[in-house]
Design a protein around this motif. Structure first.
Motif, short mmCIF file in Angstrom:
data_model
loop_
_atom_site.label_atom_id
_atom_site.label_comp_id
_atom_site.label_asym_id
_atom_site.label_seq_id
_atom_site.Cartn_x
_atom_site.Cartn_y
_atom_site.Cartn_z
N VAL A 1 14.09 -1.83 0.18
CA VAL A 1 12.79 -1.86 0.84
C VAL A 1 12.82 -1.04 2.12
CG1 VAL A 1 11.10 -3.35 1.99
CG2 VAL A 1 12.10 -4.05 -0.19
N GLU B 1 14.56 1.54 2.84
CA GLU B 1 14.97 2.93 2.64
C GLU B 1 13.94 3.94 3.13
OE1 GLU B 1 16.71 5.20 -1.27
OE2 GLU B 1 16.76 3.02 -1.25
N LEU B 2 12.68 3.54 3.16
CA LEU B 2 11.61 4.46 3.55
C LEU B 2 11.14 4.26 5.00
CD1 LEU B 2 9.37 4.20 0.36
CD2 LEU B 2 11.09 5.94 0.90
N ASP B 3 11.75 3.35 5.74
CA ASP B 3 11.26 2.99 7.07
C ASP B 3 10.99 4.19 7.97
OD1 ASP B 3 11.24 0.34 6.39
OD2 ASP B 3 12.99 -0.21 7.60
N ARG C 1 5.35 -3.10 4.38
CA ARG C 1 6.58 -2.33 4.11
C ARG C 1 7.03 -2.55 2.67
NH1 ARG C 1 12.02 -4.52 5.97
NH2 ARG C 1 13.41 -2.74 6.00
N GLU C 2 7.04 -3.80 2.22
CA GLU C 2 7.44 -4.14 0.86
C GLU C 2 6.47 -3.53 -0.16
OE1 GLU C 2 8.84 -8.28 -0.93
OE2 GLU C 2 6.66 -8.21 -0.68
N ALA D 1 6.94 0.29 -0.38
CA ALA D 1 8.19 0.59 -1.08
C ALA D 1 8.01 0.39 -2.58
CB ALA D 1 9.33 -0.27 -0.56
N HIS E 1 10.23 -7.38 -6.81
CA HIS E 1 10.96 -7.40 -5.54
C HIS E 1 11.94 -8.56 -5.56
CE1 HIS E 1 7.92 -4.74 -3.62
NE2 HIS E 1 7.11 -5.35 -4.46
#
Length: 132
Positions: free
Chosen positions: A10, A12-14, A44-45, A48, A110
């Motif tokens: 999750v 990884e894209l922050d 965020r979740e 992702a 998830h």
């Protein structure tokens, strides 16, 4: 039938999600509008999961994000039932038409800090008449 899958953390894209150009390149306006209605962690979740779904669909189309297919051209909405609903536009739609795609299905799940998406692309068998 063709299949694609993608797995990512999750977070990884922050760093990328903090950049407006990335959000504009990857997500449809409707996806961003839905995400904006969530708190920070769920947003965020959600984003992702949508990214993983787009990757899975692009893999099932056989292009990945190449040959003019951009992530934004694969929108993953939510049907009234809560299931993911895929809409293709531009080069992604053209690729699907060239393959004879009649349906795209996506499942997103998830667990802890992981998100997994699987896409099935249903293709009209050769010699089968299409519906008008």
């Amino acid at each position: 039938m063709r299949i694609g899958a993608d797995l990512l953390y999750v977070g990884e894209l922050d760093r990328l999600l903090a950049r407006p150009w990335f959000r504009a390149y990857v997500y449809a306006e409707s996806e961003l509008a839905t995400a904006a209605g969530f708190g920070p962690d769920r947003c965020r979740e959600f984003l992702a999961g949508r990214f993983a779904a787009k990757e899975a669909v692009a893999k099932a189309l056989g292009t990945g994000f190449a040959d003019g297919v951009a992530p934004r051209q694969i929108a993953v909405e939510r049907a009234d039932s809560g299931a993911a609903l895929v809409t293709l536009t531009d080069a992604a739609a053209a690729r699907a038409a060239a393959l004879g795609v009649v349906e795209v299905q996506v499942s997103i799940t998830h667990k802890a800090d992981l998100v997994l998406a699987v896409a099935l692309v249903m293709i009209t068998p050769v010699g089968t008449p299409t519906r008008s």
